[in-house]
Design a protein around this motif. Structure first.
Motif, PDB file in Angstrom:
ATOM      1  N   UNK A 195      47.900  -9.687 -91.360  1.00  0.00           N
ATOM      2  CA  UNK A 195      48.752  -8.954 -91.397  1.00  0.00           C
ATOM      3  C   UNK A 195      48.315  -8.381 -89.519  1.00  0.00           C
ATOM      4  N   UNK A 196      49.611  -9.316 -89.501  1.00  0.00           N
ATOM      5  CA  UNK A 196      49.167  -9.518 -86.932  1.00  0.00           C
ATOM      6  C   UNK A 196      48.738  -8.168 -86.541  1.00  0.00           C
ATOM      7  N   UNK A 197      48.858  -7.170 -87.178  1.00  0.00           N
ATOM      8  CA  UNK A 197      48.720  -5.532 -86.420  1.00  0.00           C
ATOM      9  C   UNK A 197      47.073  -5.699 -86.120  1.00  0.00           C
ATOM     10  N   UNK A 198      47.306  -5.673 -84.382  1.00  0.00           N
ATOM     11  CA  UNK A 198      45.873  -5.282 -84.104  1.00  0.00           C
ATOM     12  C   UNK A 198      45.366  -4.068 -83.234  1.00  0.00           C
ATOM     13  N   UNK A 200      41.409  -3.303 -81.345  1.00  0.00           N
ATOM     14  CA  UNK A 200      41.861  -3.067 -80.392  1.00  0.00           C
ATOM     15  C   UNK A 200      42.897  -1.843 -79.962  1.00  0.00           C
ATOM     16  N   UNK A 201      42.458  -0.944 -80.687  1.00  0.00           N
ATOM     17  CA  UNK A 201      43.277   0.454 -80.071  1.00  0.00           C
ATOM     18  C   UNK A 201      42.578   1.434 -79.561  1.00  0.00           C
ATOM     19  N   UNK A 202      43.009   2.473 -79.045  1.00  0.00           N
ATOM     20  CA  UNK A 202      41.807   3.395 -78.156  1.00  0.00           C
ATOM     21  C   UNK A 202      40.831   4.155 -79.353  1.00  0.00           C
ATOM     22  N   UNK A 203      41.669   4.055 -80.729  1.00  0.00           N
ATOM     23  CA  UNK A 203      40.694   4.662 -81.525  1.00  0.00           C
ATOM     24  C   UNK A 203      39.862   3.895 -82.184  1.00  0.00           C
ATOM     25  N   UNK A 247      48.742   0.783 -70.991  1.00  0.00           N
ATOM     26  CA  UNK A 247      49.496  -0.507 -71.173  1.00  0.00           C
ATOM     27  C   UNK A 247      48.985  -0.412 -72.581  1.00  0.00           C
ATOM     28  N   UNK A 248      48.316  -0.668 -73.444  1.00  0.00           N
ATOM     29  CA  UNK A 248      48.213  -1.236 -74.347  1.00  0.00           C
ATOM     30  C   UNK A 248      48.628  -0.560 -75.211  1.00  0.00           C
ATOM     31  N   UNK A 249      48.386   0.433 -75.198  1.00  0.00           N
ATOM     32  CA  UNK A 249      48.454   1.746 -76.109  1.00  0.00           C
ATOM     33  C   UNK A 249      49.594   1.483 -76.538  1.00  0.00           C
ATOM     34  N   UNK A 250      51.134   1.523 -75.458  1.00  0.00           N
ATOM     35  CA  UNK A 250      52.234   2.017 -75.143  1.00  0.00           C
ATOM     36  C   UNK A 250      52.730   0.163 -76.041  1.00  0.00           C
ATOM     37  N   UNK A 251      51.870  -0.490 -76.371  1.00  0.00           N
ATOM     38  CA  UNK A 251      53.004  -1.917 -76.303  1.00  0.00           C
ATOM     39  C   UNK A 251      52.232  -1.901 -78.310  1.00  0.00           C
ATOM     40  N   UNK A 290      50.339 -11.708 -73.872  1.00  0.00           N
ATOM     41  CA  UNK A 290      51.030 -11.707 -71.931  1.00  0.00           C
ATOM     42  C   UNK A 290      49.791 -10.902 -71.724  1.00  0.00           C
ATOM     43  N   UNK A 291      49.694 -10.271 -71.769  1.00  0.00           N
ATOM     44  CA  UNK A 291      49.182  -8.690 -71.118  1.00  0.00           C
ATOM     45  C   UNK A 291      47.761  -8.944 -71.706  1.00  0.00           C
ATOM     46  N   UNK A 292      47.148  -9.270 -72.453  1.00  0.00           N
ATOM     47  CA  UNK A 292      45.784  -9.028 -72.877  1.00  0.00           C
ATOM     48  C   UNK A 292      45.380 -10.274 -72.334  1.00  0.00           C
ATOM     49  N   UNK A 293      45.792 -11.546 -71.694  1.00  0.00           N
ATOM     50  CA  UNK A 293      45.848 -12.670 -70.870  1.00  0.00           C
ATOM     51  C   UNK A 293      45.953 -12.358 -69.407  1.00  0.00           C
ATOM     52  N   UNK A 294      46.478 -11.589 -69.110  1.00  0.00           N
ATOM     53  CA  UNK A 294      46.760 -11.223 -68.003  1.00  0.00           C
ATOM     54  C   UNK A 294      45.427 -10.561 -67.211  1.00  0.00           C
ATOM     55  N   UNK A 295      44.541  -9.428 -68.315  1.00  0.00           N
ATOM     56  CA  UNK A 295      43.699  -8.018 -68.603  1.00  0.00           C
ATOM     57  C   UNK A 295      42.367  -9.104 -68.687  1.00  0.00           C
ATOM     58  N   UNK A 296      42.334  -9.962 -69.550  1.00  0.00           N
ATOM     59  CA  UNK A 296      41.301 -10.436 -70.481  1.00  0.00           C
ATOM     60  C   UNK A 296      40.087  -9.903 -70.510  1.00  0.00           C
TER      61      UNK A 296
END
Length: 588
Positions: free
Chosen positions: A493-496, A500-503, A515-519, A543-549
């Motif tokens: 299931x594609x949930x991330x 990649x979550x803060x916790x 921004x990551x937490x929000x998305x 797109x956000x993850x590509x930008x922040x890398x």
């Protein structure tokens, strides 16, 4: 051998997948391997098998497996591989990983009541003959959430179960949101959630656990000693088709039939899985040493004509990646503590390193089309959730240099390498795993690519790192690691959130941004029951993850398995993951 529905486990740290398929350099950039793999079915002949017989299975790794025979505590693919013959999830799935009632327990979701009801089927028994109970289902959550067990499986996703966070923090002695209406020795469990999520009908969603743990067997072992206990390491209990007969620590496991298996008697009598080096995989296939063995992709030309095997193949749910350490794990708060002043904290530096890599060239030079560059952190197998508009990081030295110039990473006259924006010498330490014979050469290739743009990159410890040591360094935020290369075997299931979550303990890069937490939150919000909205949020996140890398996707590869041609009913299909070792046997 990561052919099971790994989503039922969640994610696993895989070995050096990005380069494990690389051996001798191919004399051409032929894509013949990919053409062959596309022709192969996902299963052998599905027919009646006779009862009896023993087989040998290869676990390809250049390092011993750790041997943690417990789903709540295991977190590496080799441990998952060697446990697969007895380890069985509570739920069956269809070929799209949607949960159904074909497994050892039934599943019912009530969105209005915010509950999931799990009922273990009567006759589903541990390998000591004891019925799997409601308490066994609930106890698995205790193992995960109790801090003393040091499980990496506790995440913000699971923490949405009512009362689980309170239990985790020590404020409650029980988990209030897990009910056992027929008592601990009953078979029914009702799990209450604060919010319902759109991915809950998919296996591997991360919002509830899909395994049970034998409470009657483990209850006397303190949580702090579970991981090292002989009841976990040497004599584990499972309710799958086979039970452990013998463990040679780190090297092999022998499995014999579980006489209490709920579906009936497995066809095979005994299975032995043993560690074999990827370096000798082709010789093992040619000498027929194993009945089931994965093909090392660069060795495909050497083994493709081998008689006595049927080949099955698929593109697995996995990818390799490069990630940058930008913080640490804070055990007290159970969350990421990001350091915005870290060495790798500059976005342009991260992007530049990614653009300097010649991943496509490496793929063409070292594999036969069996490996390919991955462009986003959501693989194509996830359909419209994959943002196909993103290009990822194709080699672009000009762009890499421009980014470094823009960020103030300059060279002093006469120097080979750039300095940081403060004018100090910059050395970046890379942790990469050992693996196949050419692993060193390929990593050194990337180091030379970075040198071309003026970045001084050296190997942590001065050499490639053995897998278990690599895991220890990455999990514990070893200060000698600035950048690392790893691989994921993914959830279905594609949930991330779990990676990649803060916790999320698996957020090894240790980045945590608003921004990551929000998305991530929006991906699984009530609004995301609308598929189009959820797809939109997945695309925005990629797109956000590509930008922040913070994490850069690298490779995936076709997975080809050689199966003794006398065996039938071996399958890579998700719907067969709970049945394959029950059904597989020798043809009549």
């Amino acid at each position: 051998m990561k052919r099971r529905a790994l989503g039922a486990f969640g994610v696993f740290m895989a070995g050096a997948m990005l380069l494990a398929g690389c051996g001798k350099s191919s004399s051409t950039s032929s894509n013949s391997g990919a053409k062959d793999a596309k022709k192969f079915p996902e299963q052998t002949a599905m027919t009646t098998a006779k009862s009896g017989g023993s087989i040998t299975v290869a676990e390809e790794t250049d390092t011993p497996f750790t041997g943690i025979f417990n789903d709540e505590l295991a977190d590496t693919a080799p441990d998952s591989d060697v446990a697969q013959f007895g380890d069985e999830a509570l739920f069956g799935t269809d070929d799209q990983y949607k949960i159904n009632n074909s497994g050892s327990a039934t599943f019912k979701l009530n969105r209005k009541a915010k509950t999931v009801t799990i009922e273990v089927k009567k006759g589903v028994k541990w390998s000591d003959g004891k019925q799997v109970t409601a308490k066994d289902v609930e106890y698995a959550y205790e193992i995960i959430a109790n801090k003393d067990s040091q499980s990496t499986r506790y995440t913000s996703s699971l923490a949405d179960i009512v009362g689980l966070a309170a239990y985790h923090s020590g404020k409650a002695k029980t988990i209030s949101g897990i009910d056992m209406p027929d008592g601990a020795n009953g078979r029914k469990v009702v799990i209450h959630f604060n919010t319902m999520k759109p991915g809950m009908t998919q296996s591997g969603n991360g919002f509830f656990w899909e395994y049970a743990a034998p409470y009657h067997y483990l209850k006397d072992v303190p949580f702090s000693k579970l991981k090292s206990s002989d009841k976990i390491r040497k004599n584990p209990l499972y309710y799958g088709p086979f039970k452990v007969s013998k463990v040679v620590r780190g090297q092999s496991v022998t499995w014999v039939r579980n006489p209490y298996y709920w579906r009936g008697t497995p066809k095979l009598k005994k299975i032995t899985i043993s560690v074999v080096s990827p370096n000798t995989a082709s010789q093992s296939i040619k000498s027929k040493k194993f009945d089931v063995i994965n093909v090392v992709n660069s060795q495909w030309k050497e083994v493709k004509g081998t008689k006595g095997y049927n080949f099955v193949a698929k593109v697995p749910l996995s990818y390799s990646y490069m990630a940058y350490k930008v913080g640490k794990w804070d055990k007290k708060s159970g969350s990421v503590k990001m350091n915005k002043n870290s060495k790798m904290g500059n976005r342009y530096l991260r992007q530049a390193m990614a653009y300097a890599m010649n991943i496509d060239e490496v793929e063409k030079h070292y594999t036969q089309g069996l490996s390919f560059r991955v462009k986003t952190l959501i693989p194509e197998q996830f359909g419209d959730f994959n943002n196909s508009k993103l290009a990822g990081f194709p080699e672009n030295l000009k762009k890499a240099n421009a980014l470094l110039d823009k960020a103030g990473y300059k060279k002093k006259k006469g120097e080979t390498y750039r300095r940081d924006p403060n004018g100090k010498k910059l050395t970046i330490h890379l942790a990469a795993m050992s693996g196949s014979p050419n692993q060193e050469a390929i990593v050194q290739n990337y180091i030379q690519q970075w040198k071309k743009v003026g970045l001084h990159v050296t190997l942590t410890t001065g050499r490639l790192i053995e897998f278990n040591s690599w895991v220890d360094k990455i999990e514990n935020d070893d200060p000698s690691v600035d950048v690392f290369m790893g691989a994921w075997s993914l959830s279905s299931e594609p949930s991330q959130d779990d990676m990649y979550g803060a916790k999320a303990p698996f957020n090894f890069s240790r980045f945590a941004t608003a921004e990551n937490t929000k998305l991530l939150k929006e991906m699984n919000s009530e609004k995301s029951f609308n598929h189009a909205y959820r797809v939109k949020k997945f695309h925005e996140w990629q797109a956000y993850m590509q930008k922040e890398a913070y994490v850069v996707p690298m490779y995936n590869s076709y997975s080809i398995t050689a199966v003794n041609s006398k065996l039938v009913n071996y399958s890579l299909k998700p719907s067969q993951s709970g049945l394959v070792w029950y059904k597989t046997g020798f043809k009549k």
